[in-house]
Design a protein around this motif. Sequence first.
Motif, mmCIF file in Angstrom:
data_model
loop_
_atom_site.group_PDB
_atom_site.id
_atom_site.type_symbol
_atom_site.label_atom_id
_atom_site.label_comp_id
_atom_site.label_asym_id
_atom_site.label_seq_id
_atom_site.Cartn_x
_atom_site.Cartn_y
_atom_site.Cartn_z
ATOM 1 N N THR A 92 38.305 49.049 42.464
ATOM 2 C CA THR A 92 38.771 50.289 43.038
ATOM 3 C C THR A 92 38.540 50.553 44.545
ATOM 4 O O THR A 92 37.938 49.845 44.992
ATOM 5 N N LEU A 93 39.177 51.489 44.953
ATOM 6 C CA LEU A 93 38.960 51.793 46.526
ATOM 7 C C LEU A 93 37.577 52.528 46.793
ATOM 8 O O LEU A 93 37.136 52.817 47.786
ATOM 9 N N PRO A 100 41.922 54.972 40.045
ATOM 10 C CA PRO A 100 43.189 53.993 39.661
ATOM 11 C C PRO A 100 42.725 52.710 40.158
ATOM 12 O O PRO A 100 42.524 52.500 41.470
ATOM 13 N N VAL A 102 43.190 48.985 41.999
ATOM 14 C CA VAL A 102 44.264 48.409 43.134
ATOM 15 C C VAL A 102 44.294 46.923 42.799
ATOM 16 O O VAL A 102 45.061 46.523 43.274
ATOM 17 N N GLY A 103 43.579 46.556 41.769
ATOM 18 C CA GLY A 103 43.707 45.000 41.408
ATOM 19 C C GLY A 103 42.674 44.642 40.492
ATOM 20 O O GLY A 103 42.074 45.467 39.671
ATOM 21 N N LEU A 127 44.986 41.433 43.961
ATOM 22 C CA LEU A 127 45.555 42.802 44.422
ATOM 23 C C LEU A 127 46.868 42.812 44.355
ATOM 24 O O LEU A 127 47.601 42.204 44.598
ATOM 25 N N ASN A 128 47.376 44.220 43.820
ATOM 26 C CA ASN A 128 48.562 44.617 43.556
ATOM 27 C C ASN A 128 48.987 46.058 43.601
ATOM 28 O O ASN A 128 49.698 46.512 42.860
ATOM 29 N N SER A 129 48.321 46.624 44.588
ATOM 30 C CA SER A 129 48.608 47.934 45.190
ATOM 31 C C SER A 129 49.797 48.290 45.886
ATOM 32 O O SER A 129 50.359 47.139 46.507
ATOM 33 N N THR A 130 49.982 49.268 46.439
ATOM 34 C CA THR A 130 51.160 49.450 47.591
ATOM 35 C C THR A 130 50.535 48.948 48.953
ATOM 36 O O THR A 130 51.442 48.699 49.594
ATOM 37 N N ASP A 131 49.432 49.045 49.194
ATOM 38 C CA ASP A 131 48.888 48.472 50.634
ATOM 39 C C ASP A 131 48.839 47.017 50.647
ATOM 40 O O ASP A 131 48.574 46.542 51.630
ATOM 41 N N HIS A 132 48.272 46.511 49.416
ATOM 42 C CA HIS A 132 47.922 45.076 49.671
ATOM 43 C C HIS A 132 48.538 44.330 48.407
ATOM 44 O O HIS A 132 48.274 44.880 47.353
ATOM 45 N N LYS A 133 49.168 43.147 48.613
ATOM 46 C CA LYS A 133 49.555 42.487 47.605
ATOM 47 C C LYS A 133 49.131 40.807 47.804
ATOM 48 O O LYS A 133 49.194 40.332 49.226
#
Length: 192
Positions: A92-93, A100, A102-103, A127-133
Motif C-alpha cells: 500500500t501507499l 487499496p 498498489v501491488g 506493482l500494477n497501479s496507475t502510477d507504476h507498472k
Amino acid sequence: MAMKAARVLHLCFLWLLVSAIFIKSADCRSWKKKLPKPCRNLVLYFHDIIYNGKNAENATSALVSAPQGANLTIMTGNNHFGNLAVFDDPITLDNNLHSPPVGRAQGFYFYDMKNTFSAWLGFTFVLNSTDHKGSITFNGADPILTKYRDISVVGGTGDFLMARGIATISTDSYEGDVYFRLRVNITLYECY
C-alpha cells in the motif's frame, strides 16, 4: 658500465620509495566514489499476516520449514531460528492494511541467527497501479532489532527496468508473531 647500472637501479629504488610514501600519505577519503544523485524515490508499505492455523482466510504468508517439525503454525522459540516463510503480501501507499493495494510483495524470509532476531530477505515488489507498472527485486540481511536497515535493490522490470539502489526498511508495526508491517523507502541510483 656496472657503475651506471647500479646508479640507475638506485634511482629507480629511490623513486619507488618516494612514490610509496606519497601514496601512503594521501587522504583516503578523497579516493571514495561519490554516489550519484538518486533518480527515483518511493515509499511503500507491505503487510505480512502469518498463517497460525486459525487465520487461513486472511493469511498472506506461511511457514514452509520449521525446526518444530511438522507443525508449521508455530514459530520456534530461540529467535525463530530456522523458520522459513514464503509470502504474497499486499503493498500500500500508506500504513493502512485496508488501503487499496498498489501491488504485491512476493518472496521469502528466513530467520538466520540463534542469538538475536535476524532474517534474510529475498523478494520482489510486483506493482500494477496507475502510477507504476513493473517489478523491483530486493535481497539482503535484515537485523530486525535495528530501527533502520538497508537492503539491496538488485533489479527490476517495466518502469523499473534494471534498477539499482538501496531500500531502507523499518518495522512500522507488529502484533506478536501474527502480523507485521514494513515501511520500505526505496532510493534508486540507476534508472533506465
